[in-house]
Motif scaffolding. Structure first.
Motif, PDB file in Angstrom:
ATOM      1  N   LYS A  33      13.798  44.502 -56.943  1.00 21.94           N
ATOM      2  CA  LYS A  33      14.954  45.216 -57.471  1.00 21.94           C
ATOM      3  C   LYS A  33      14.546  46.242 -58.532  1.00 21.94           C
ATOM      4  N   LEU A  34      13.414  46.870 -58.274  1.00 23.98           N
ATOM      5  CA  LEU A  34      12.926  47.885 -59.203  1.00 23.98           C
ATOM      6  C   LEU A  34      13.345  49.268 -58.712  1.00 23.98           C
ATOM      7  N   THR A  35      14.438  49.746 -59.228  1.00 23.72           N
ATOM      8  CA  THR A  35      14.880  51.093 -58.882  1.00 23.72           C
ATOM      9  C   THR A  35      14.097  52.087 -59.736  1.00 23.72           C
ATOM     10  N   PRO A  36      14.124  53.347 -59.383  1.00 30.92           N
ATOM     11  CA  PRO A  36      13.439  54.336 -60.219  1.00 30.92           C
ATOM     12  C   PRO A  36      13.895  54.278 -61.687  1.00 30.92           C
ATOM     13  N   ASP A  37      15.163  53.968 -61.916  1.00 29.70           N
ATOM     14  CA  ASP A  37      15.686  53.868 -63.286  1.00 29.70           C
ATOM     15  C   ASP A  37      15.037  52.727 -64.063  1.00 29.70           C
ATOM     16  N   THR A  38      15.005  51.542 -63.418  1.00 31.45           N
ATOM     17  CA  THR A  38      14.418  50.401 -64.125  1.00 31.45           C
ATOM     18  C   THR A  38      12.916  50.582 -64.292  1.00 31.45           C
ATOM     19  N   MET A  39      12.300  51.275 -63.331  1.00 29.80           N
ATOM     20  CA  MET A  39      10.873  51.569 -63.446  1.00 29.80           C
ATOM     21  C   MET A  39      10.621  52.459 -64.663  1.00 29.80           C
ATOM     22  N   ALA A  40      11.479  53.453 -64.885  1.00 24.84           N
ATOM     23  CA  ALA A  40      11.333  54.343 -66.034  1.00 24.84           C
ATOM     24  C   ALA A  40      11.500  53.554 -67.332  1.00 24.84           C
ATOM     25  N   GLN A  41      12.449  52.606 -67.295  1.00 25.29           N
ATOM     26  CA  GLN A  41      12.675  51.775 -68.475  1.00 25.29           C
ATOM     27  C   GLN A  41      11.463  50.894 -68.760  1.00 25.29           C
ATOM     28  N   LEU A  42      10.906  50.352 -67.677  1.00 23.57           N
ATOM     29  CA  LEU A  42       9.718  49.514 -67.824  1.00 23.57           C
ATOM     30  C   LEU A  42       8.586  50.297 -68.481  1.00 23.57           C
ATOM     31  N   LYS A  43       8.397  51.529 -68.012  1.00 19.43           N
ATOM     32  CA  LYS A  43       7.339  52.372 -68.582  1.00 19.43           C
ATOM     33  C   LYS A  43       7.591  52.639 -70.062  1.00 19.43           C
ATOM     34  N   ALA A  44       8.836  52.927 -70.383  1.00 16.89           N
ATOM     35  CA  ALA A  44       9.183  53.252 -71.771  1.00 16.89           C
ATOM     36  C   ALA A  44       8.905  52.055 -72.684  1.00 16.89           C
ATOM     37  N   GLU A  45       9.296  50.860 -72.214  1.00 11.21           N
ATOM     38  CA  GLU A  45       9.102  49.673 -73.048  1.00 11.21           C
ATOM     39  C   GLU A  45       7.632  49.292 -73.144  1.00 11.21           C
ATOM     40  N   LEU A  46       6.943  49.488 -72.018  1.00  5.89           N
ATOM     41  CA  LEU A  46       5.497  49.241 -72.012  1.00  5.89           C
ATOM     42  C   LEU A  46       4.815  50.145 -73.041  1.00  5.89           C
ATOM     43  N   ALA A  47       5.195  51.414 -73.024  1.00  9.75           N
ATOM     44  CA  ALA A  47       4.609  52.386 -73.943  1.00  9.75           C
ATOM     45  C   ALA A  47       4.933  52.026 -75.384  1.00  9.75           C
ATOM     46  N   GLU A  48       6.140  51.540 -75.585  1.00  7.73           N
ATOM     47  CA  GLU A  48       6.584  51.185 -76.931  1.00  7.73           C
ATOM     48  C   GLU A  48       5.678  50.102 -77.525  1.00  7.73           C
ATOM     49  N   ASP A  60       2.971  59.454 -69.692  1.00  7.69           N
ATOM     50  CA  ASP A  60       1.646  59.476 -69.064  1.00  7.69           C
ATOM     51  C   ASP A  60       1.421  58.276 -68.130  1.00  7.69           C
ATOM     52  N   ILE A  61       2.256  57.260 -68.320  1.00  6.08           N
ATOM     53  CA  ILE A  61       1.990  56.001 -67.627  1.00  6.08           C
ATOM     54  C   ILE A  61       2.383  56.090 -66.149  1.00  6.08           C
ATOM     55  N   ASP A  62       1.473  55.604 -65.328  1.00  4.83           N
ATOM     56  CA  ASP A  62       1.751  55.562 -63.897  1.00  4.83           C
ATOM     57  C   ASP A  62       1.753  54.094 -63.450  1.00  4.83           C
ATOM     58  N   VAL A  63       2.921  53.599 -63.096  1.00  5.60           N
ATOM     59  CA  VAL A  63       3.036  52.193 -62.704  1.00  5.60           C
ATOM     60  C   VAL A  63       3.380  52.110 -61.227  1.00  5.60           C
ATOM     61  N   SER A  64       2.670  51.255 -60.517  1.00  9.04           N
ATOM     62  CA  SER A  64       3.020  51.066 -59.114  1.00  9.04           C
ATOM     63  C   SER A  64       2.828  49.611 -58.723  1.00  9.04           C
ATOM     64  N   ILE A  65       3.582  49.179 -57.725  1.00 10.99           N
ATOM     65  CA  ILE A  65       3.412  47.820 -57.220  1.00 10.99           C
ATOM     66  C   ILE A  65       2.741  47.915 -55.861  1.00 10.99           C
ATOM     67  N   MET A  66       1.613  47.234 -55.745  1.00 14.25           N
ATOM     68  CA  MET A  66       0.850  47.260 -54.510  1.00 14.25           C
ATOM     69  C   MET A  66       1.075  45.949 -53.784  1.00 14.25           C
ATOM     70  N   ARG A  67       1.208  46.040 -52.479  1.00 15.33           N
ATOM     71  CA  ARG A  67       1.359  44.816 -51.693  1.00 15.33           C
ATOM     72  C   ARG A  67      -0.017  44.295 -51.323  1.00 15.33           C
ATOM     73  N   GLY A  68      -0.205  43.012 -51.569  1.00 17.10           N
ATOM     74  CA  GLY A  68      -1.499  42.404 -51.272  1.00 17.10           C
ATOM     75  C   GLY A  68      -1.347  41.264 -50.294  1.00 17.10           C
ATOM     76  N   GLU A  69      -2.456  40.661 -49.943  1.00 14.85           N
ATOM     77  CA  GLU A  69      -2.448  39.569 -48.963  1.00 14.85           C
ATOM     78  C   GLU A  69      -1.610  38.390 -49.451  1.00 14.85           C
ATOM     79  N   ALA A  70      -2.039  37.812 -50.583  1.00 13.84           N
ATOM     80  CA  ALA A  70      -1.344  36.626 -51.081  1.00 13.84           C
ATOM     81  C   ALA A  70      -0.266  37.015 -52.086  1.00 13.84           C
ATOM     82  N   ASN A  71      -0.596  37.965 -52.943  1.00 17.55           N
ATOM     83  CA  ASN A  71       0.338  38.386 -53.988  1.00 17.55           C
ATOM     84  C   ASN A  71       0.452  39.900 -54.028  1.00 17.55           C
ATOM     85  N   ASP A  72       1.558  40.342 -54.533  1.00 19.44           N
ATOM     86  CA  ASP A  72       1.671  41.756 -54.831  1.00 19.44           C
ATOM     87  C   ASP A  72       1.121  41.979 -56.237  1.00 19.44           C
TER      88      ASP A  72
END
Lengths: 90, 266
Positions: A33-48, A60-72
């Motif tokens: 449930k990570l919409t672009p809006d919540t992603m922007a918020q996540l970045k802002a709080e992370l930066a804070e 400057d922060i680039d956050v992405s979720i990668m899909r992996g074999e066992a875990n994302d």
């Protein structure tokens, strides 16, 4: 346009690759449930938080979720600003 | 003691019913005792795909509500005596059966069969919940399209949440020509996206249309590429170690060539 490109044997867009990238993005939204809006918020709080210790800017922060074999995986690329004002943070 | 396997997909129209009919038929051809259950109550279809629509007397709701015994409702296949169908009710809705009913029903069938295949309705609501309730394992059918793969991912999550173990994937209707030129998601792409184990790959094949028209499973048609793929998939489901059939463009053309003769002869 695609038709003519086809007709004259020009290089086609690789639509499968586009489909894959779009799917990877939309599935992250679906699953987390990570919409672009919540992603922007996540970045802002992370930066804070990080800015208390390091020269970090939210933009400057680039956050992405990668899909992996066992875990994302959440991957964050956080460049540190190299400036002569770094002493302010030290 | 039967294994209860539910075939589901999320999205409609990706080939669940065709897959169920073909896997069930293929397993029975190999000597297993097989029951297929149409769990799509209100939208009965497995009967017509298998060509058994004229033989229905009782259906799954009759059994659940006690109007008929299971044995009375099961319809024997035309060709394979070890294969039978429990049809869905056509005039009732999905709420006529509960997940507990499905668990009781499939448990009742375990002693008499090697495989019980449950054909799930599309969607993620009651009908789907019913279909997976009695399952030991779940097989997800999808096609290499964004909508189908997205829905399949939802189903993966729901199956895992229902503690049915990791589902396995059948990738259906692959068009090798499109994959070859980069215009269709490949098997590898879909596996990377869904991150589940692969049970089988099935090429897009016009023979499915003709076999469905006739009410005969494609696995009877030795010329059908999809039929052969379903046969291999069934053997994998039964635990055999069968390598994946390479679905290449060349084979596609070759298959079509053979297919022309197959159709003419039929």
């Amino acid at each position: 346009m695609g038709f003519f490109r086809n007709l004259f044997g020009g290089r086609r867009d690789n639509s499968a690759e586009l489909a894959k990238q779009r799917l990877l993005t939309v599935l992250v939204d679906d699953r987390y449930k990570l919409t672009p809006d919540t992603m922007a918020q996540l970045k802002a709080e992370l930066a804070e938080v990080l800015a208390r210790y390091l020269p970090v800017e939210a933009t400057d922060i680039d956050v992405s979720i990668m899909r992996g074999e066992a875990n994302d995986h959440l991957k964050a690329d956080i460049p540190l600003r190299r400036s002569n004002s770094s002493e302010e943070h030290g | 003691m039967a294994r209860v396997v539910t075939i589901t997909s999320g999205k409609g129209g990706v080939g669940k019913t065709t897959t169920t009919a073909n896997l069930g038929t293929a397993l029975a051809m190999q000597g297993a005792k097989v029951a297929v259950i149409d769990a799509d109550i209100g939208l009965r279809n497995l009967d017509v795909v298998m060509g058994l629509e004229n033989r229905i007397v009782y259906d799954i709701v009759d059994v659940v509500e006690g109007r008929a015994r299971l044995r009375q409702a099961l319809i024997k296949d035309k060709r394979l005596p070890e294969l039978c169908l429990l049809p869905a009710a056509q005039t009732r809705d999905k709420d006529s059966v509960t997940p507990d009913d499905m668990v009781a029903l499939t448990d009742q069938m375990r002693a008499d069969f090697d495989f019980v295949l449950v054909d799930s309705p599309a969607g993620i609501e009651g009908g789907f919940r019913n279909a997976i309730a009695g399952a030991d394992e779940v097989v997800i059918v999808t096609t290499p399209e964004v909508s189908a793969v997205r829905d399949a991912d939802r189903i993966v999550g729901l199956v895992e949440a229902a503690q049915k173990g990791p589902p396995r994937l059948i990738l259906n209707r692959i068009k090798p020509k499109l994959v070859g030129r980069g215009d269709m998601l490949s098997v590898e792409d879909v596996l990377e996206i869904l991150a589940i184990d692969l049970l089988g790959t099935v090429p897009d094949d016009e023979a499915i249309v003709t076999s469905t028209n006739r009410g005969e499973a494609a696995v009877f048609d030795t010329q059908s590429q999809a039929g052969r793929a379903f046969l291999n998939t069934a053997r994998r489901l039964a635990g055999e170690d069968i390598p994946l059939m390479a679905i290449t463009e060349q084979q596609g053309v070759f298959g079509r060539f053979l297919g022309i003769f197959g159709r003419k002869r039929a």
